[in-house]
Design a protein around this motif. Structure first.
Motif, PDB file in Angstrom:
ATOM      1  N   SER A  77     -78.790  25.667 -29.615  1.00  0.00           N
ATOM      2  CA  SER A  77     -78.141  26.138 -28.381  1.00  0.00           C
ATOM      3  C   SER A  77     -76.627  26.001 -28.423  1.00  0.00           C
ATOM      4  N   LEU A  78     -76.140  24.852 -28.872  1.00  0.00           N
ATOM      5  CA  LEU A  78     -74.693  24.637 -28.871  1.00  0.00           C
ATOM      6  C   LEU A  78     -74.003  25.601 -29.821  1.00  0.00           C
ATOM      7  N   ASP A  79     -74.541  25.755 -31.044  1.00  0.00           N
ATOM      8  CA  ASP A  79     -73.926  26.669 -32.013  1.00  0.00           C
ATOM      9  C   ASP A  79     -73.949  28.108 -31.498  1.00  0.00           C
ATOM     10  N   ALA A  80     -75.081  28.518 -30.940  1.00  0.00           N
ATOM     11  CA  ALA A  80     -75.195  29.896 -30.462  1.00  0.00           C
ATOM     12  C   ALA A  80     -74.266  30.148 -29.280  1.00  0.00           C
ATOM     13  N   ALA A  81     -74.168  29.197 -28.358  1.00  0.00           N
ATOM     14  CA  ALA A  81     -73.280  29.366 -27.209  1.00  0.00           C
ATOM     15  C   ALA A  81     -71.822  29.412 -27.659  1.00  0.00           C
ATOM     16  N   ALA A  82     -71.475  28.565 -28.623  1.00  0.00           N
ATOM     17  CA  ALA A  82     -70.091  28.565 -29.121  1.00  0.00           C
ATOM     18  C   ALA A  82     -69.750  29.910 -29.763  1.00  0.00           C
ATOM     19  N   ARG A  83     -70.664  30.438 -30.573  1.00  0.00           N
ATOM     20  CA  ARG A  83     -70.401  31.742 -31.195  1.00  0.00           C
ATOM     21  C   ARG A  83     -70.305  32.848 -30.143  1.00  0.00           C
ATOM     22  N   PHE A  84     -71.166  32.786 -29.137  1.00  0.00           N
ATOM     23  CA  PHE A  84     -71.151  33.825 -28.093  1.00  0.00           C
ATOM     24  C   PHE A  84     -69.793  33.875 -27.402  1.00  0.00           C
ATOM     25  N   PHE A  85     -69.224  32.722 -27.098  1.00  0.00           N
ATOM     26  CA  PHE A  85     -67.962  32.674 -26.364  1.00  0.00           C
ATOM     27  C   PHE A  85     -66.740  32.573 -27.291  1.00  0.00           C
ATOM     28  N   GLY A  86     -66.963  32.612 -28.622  1.00  0.00           N
ATOM     29  CA  GLY A  86     -65.850  32.567 -29.563  1.00  0.00           C
ATOM     30  C   GLY A  86     -65.155  31.228 -29.626  1.00  0.00           C
ATOM     31  N   LEU A  87     -65.915  30.147 -29.543  1.00  0.00           N
ATOM     32  CA  LEU A  87     -65.341  28.804 -29.539  1.00  0.00           C
ATOM     33  C   LEU A  87     -65.632  28.091 -30.855  1.00  0.00           C
ATOM     34  N   GLU A  88     -64.684  27.272 -31.305  1.00  0.00           N
ATOM     35  CA  GLU A  88     -64.888  26.440 -32.485  1.00  0.00           C
ATOM     36  C   GLU A  88     -65.451  25.087 -32.063  1.00  0.00           C
ATOM     37  N   LEU A  89     -66.339  24.548 -32.884  1.00  0.00           N
ATOM     38  CA  LEU A  89     -66.884  23.216 -32.635  1.00  0.00           C
ATOM     39  C   LEU A  89     -66.190  22.211 -33.531  1.00  0.00           C
ATOM     40  N   GLU A  90     -65.891  21.054 -32.977  1.00  0.00           N
ATOM     41  CA  GLU A  90     -65.240  19.999 -33.746  1.00  0.00           C
ATOM     42  C   GLU A  90     -65.957  18.681 -33.522  1.00  0.00           C
ATOM     43  N   SER A  91     -65.925  17.827 -34.529  1.00  0.00           N
ATOM     44  CA  SER A  91     -66.590  16.530 -34.426  1.00  0.00           C
ATOM     45  C   SER A  91     -65.792  15.613 -33.518  1.00  0.00           C
ATOM     46  N   ASP A  92     -66.480  14.903 -32.647  1.00  0.00           N
ATOM     47  CA  ASP A  92     -65.855  13.964 -31.718  1.00  0.00           C
ATOM     48  C   ASP A  92     -66.151  12.538 -32.197  1.00  0.00           C
ATOM     49  N   PRO A  93     -65.122  11.740 -32.485  1.00  0.00           N
ATOM     50  CA  PRO A  93     -65.351  10.389 -33.012  1.00  0.00           C
ATOM     51  C   PRO A  93     -66.186   9.507 -32.084  1.00  0.00           C
ATOM     52  N   VAL A  94     -65.986   9.641 -30.782  1.00  0.00           N
ATOM     53  CA  VAL A  94     -66.749   8.823 -29.832  1.00  0.00           C
ATOM     54  C   VAL A  94     -68.220   9.222 -29.872  1.00  0.00           C
ATOM     55  N   LEU A  95     -68.480  10.545 -29.881  1.00  0.00           N
ATOM     56  CA  LEU A  95     -69.856  11.010 -29.963  1.00  0.00           C
ATOM     57  C   LEU A  95     -70.492  10.618 -31.291  1.00  0.00           C
ATOM     58  N   GLU A  96     -69.713  10.704 -32.383  1.00  0.00           N
ATOM     59  CA  GLU A  96     -70.246  10.336 -33.689  1.00  0.00           C
ATOM     60  C   GLU A  96     -70.651   8.871 -33.727  1.00  0.00           C
ATOM     61  N   GLU A  97     -69.858   8.030 -33.101  1.00  0.00           N
ATOM     62  CA  GLU A  97     -70.197   6.609 -33.045  1.00  0.00           C
ATOM     63  C   GLU A  97     -71.479   6.383 -32.255  1.00  0.00           C
ATOM     64  N   LYS A  98     -71.629   7.104 -31.154  1.00  0.00           N
ATOM     65  CA  LYS A  98     -72.829   6.948 -30.338  1.00  0.00           C
ATOM     66  C   LYS A  98     -74.068   7.453 -31.071  1.00  0.00           C
ATOM     67  N   VAL A  99     -73.951   8.634 -31.705  1.00  0.00           N
ATOM     68  CA  VAL A  99     -75.084   9.195 -32.436  1.00  0.00           C
ATOM     69  C   VAL A  99     -75.490   8.269 -33.579  1.00  0.00           C
ATOM     70  N   THR A 100     -74.503   7.715 -34.258  1.00  0.00           N
ATOM     71  CA  THR A 100     -74.790   6.802 -35.363  1.00  0.00           C
ATOM     72  C   THR A 100     -75.500   5.545 -34.871  1.00  0.00           C
ATOM     73  N   ALA A 101     -75.024   4.986 -33.771  1.00  0.00           N
ATOM     74  CA  ALA A 101     -75.645   3.779 -33.218  1.00  0.00           C
ATOM     75  C   ALA A 101     -77.070   4.062 -32.772  1.00  0.00           C
ATOM     76  N   PHE A 102     -77.283   5.229 -32.167  1.00  0.00           N
ATOM     77  CA  PHE A 102     -78.635   5.595 -31.711  1.00  0.00           C
ATOM     78  C   PHE A 102     -79.568   5.746 -32.914  1.00  0.00           C
ATOM     79  N   TRP A 103     -79.090   6.333 -34.000  1.00  0.00           N
ATOM     80  CA  TRP A 103     -79.906   6.501 -35.205  1.00  0.00           C
ATOM     81  C   TRP A 103     -80.311   5.143 -35.780  1.00  0.00           C
ATOM     82  N   HIS A 104     -79.375   4.214 -35.808  1.00  0.00           N
ATOM     83  CA  HIS A 104     -79.641   2.923 -36.443  1.00  0.00           C
ATOM     84  C   HIS A 104     -80.512   1.995 -35.595  1.00  0.00           C
TER      85      HIS A 104
END
Length: 412
Positions: A77-104
């Motif tokens: 959904s996120l990739d498709a919505a970004a392409r539809f509206f012509g937006l670039e996606l970038e990694s967010d350090p805060v989100l990456e930390e949260k995703v990593t903690a949730f995985w572990h």
């Protein structure tokens, strides 16, 4: 401020999963005075989201997309919505930390790249906190067809989505323009069809200039009153309630079971159930409600004649003479439930849900429902149409309606 919903998930289209998210979001937004005008359900494919977005944006300024934010390959959904509206996606350090903690919390080793894709977002977007999952919600503003739009993406699992709707989505939407805020009130009308209600209300409420909506249920019909003027909506709802009494529940009450539990609590009464053809559905509906242990002691499922006799004391000679599906059996079941389970009131059901088992004298759909409160008793015969599921659902709802009549005798 019009809102369109888009639910993603191929499993929703195959019928293997019921889309409860749309119903939940609709109820919550309506309670907050926010208007949903369209609802789309699509599969997990970008072209389907592109088509749904094109249609939704013709109708609404706010688009809420649910599902497709997880770590699997079909979460697009996120990739498709970004392409539809012509937006670039970038990694967010805060989100990456949260995703990593949730995985572990559950895994060891390196976090897979597919999991880390949940840490991306468009520039200038807002992250909506998800306390129960790894994928945060994303909200961003964009311009489409020369109008500013707000797009919100939320995870699909209900245990993640529901608190996010209440804690993040509704506050975000309420912060938008309130010039076209809609107010909605509603109530359930027990045992009355929507066409009959429409005939009673359309002319009587014309002067209020509000919108009426009807939703048929096994228990009756839900009636909704909506409009921009809160005073008019409240006045219309009150007049309609007066016209439809005593069948109408109080304004704001949309579920018969919930209302019965409130009445039991107000009177400090305890309820038990005795079920045959519904197989525990009444007890299950009750135990869906938080705090019901204050008023519900429990129940018995007595499908066989043997258990009707052993557990509830239904006389064997009664069963032999009248049969399990009879007024006499339902009466004996409620009396046995109150005495043997030691409660203030009881409801009992016995019937033929089908598809087989019916006879000319006792056809499929024949159901007897008994309700007892103190010395007051009611046993009624019903002949329900529909398949096995429909007959059982109607039995459950009519059982609660009969309990309500005993608990509110002055209303009837």
């Amino acid at each position: 401020m019009s809102i369109a919903l888009i639910s993603t998930g191929t499993e929703l289209l195959k019928g293997s999963v019921v889309n409860t998210n749309s119903a939940f979001i609709g109820r919550e937004l309506a309670s907050a005075g926010l208007q949903v005008i369209a609802d789309f359900t699509i599969g997990d494919h970008p072209r389907e989201l592109y088509a749904a977005l094109s249609d939704a944006l013709k109708l609404a300024d706010i688009i809420v997309i649910t599902g497709g934010l997880g770590p699997t390959r079909d979460d697009l959904s996120l990739d498709a919505a970004a392409r539809f509206f012509g937006l670039e996606l970038e990694s967010d350090p805060v989100l990456e930390e949260k995703v990593t903690a949730f995985w572990h919390r559950r895994h060891t080793g390196r976090v897979p790249g597919l999991v880390l894709k949940q840490a991306r977002r468009p520039a200038d977007s807002v992250v909506l906190d998800n306390p129960n999952g790894s994928a945060g919600g994303i909200a961003f503003r964009t311009v489409y067809d020369r109008r500013e739009r707000l797009v919100v993406l939320l995870p699909g699992p209900p245990r993640e989505l529901e608190p996010m709707v209440r804690q993040a989505l509704i506050p975000l939407l309420k912060s938008q323009s309130t010039t076209d805020r809609e107010y909605t009130l509603g109530f359930l009308v027990s045992g009355v069809g929507e066409f009959t209600i429409q005939q009673q209300l359309e002319k009587a409420l014309k002067e209020f200039e509000i919108e009426l909506a009807y939703c048929a249920r096994p228990a009756g019909t839900r009636v909704f009153f909506s409009g921009a003027d809160r005073g008019r909506v409240e006045a219309a709802a009150e007049r309609a309630h007066a016209l439809l009494s005593p069948a109408a529940l109080p304004v704001g009450e949309l579920e018969m079971a919930d209302y019965v539990v409130k009445l039991l609590g107000q009177s400090h009464l305890q309820l038990v159930t005795a079920e045959s053809c519904t197989g525990g559905l009444i007890a299950g509906r009750l135990t869906d409600l938080p705090g019901v242990s204050e008023v519900f002691k429990g129940g018995v499922v007595v499908y066989s004649n043997e258990l009707k006799h052993r557990l509830l004391g239904v006389p064997e000679e009664l069963l032999a003479e009248h049969g399990a599906v009879s007024r006499e059996c339902a009466e004996a079941m409620i009396r046995g439930a109150v005495s043997r389970l030691e409660a203030d009131c009881a409801v009992a059901v016995t019937g033929i849900a089908g598809p087989g088992g019916g006879t000319e004298a006792k056809p499929v759909g024949l159901v007897y429902i008994g309700a007892k409160l103190g010395e007051a008793e009611q046993v009624r015969e019903f002949r329900f149409n529909g398949d096995r599921r429909a007959i059982r659902e109607r039995t459950v709802e009519h059982a609660f309606a009969m309990l309500r009549e005993l608990l509110e005798p002055s209303t009837f």
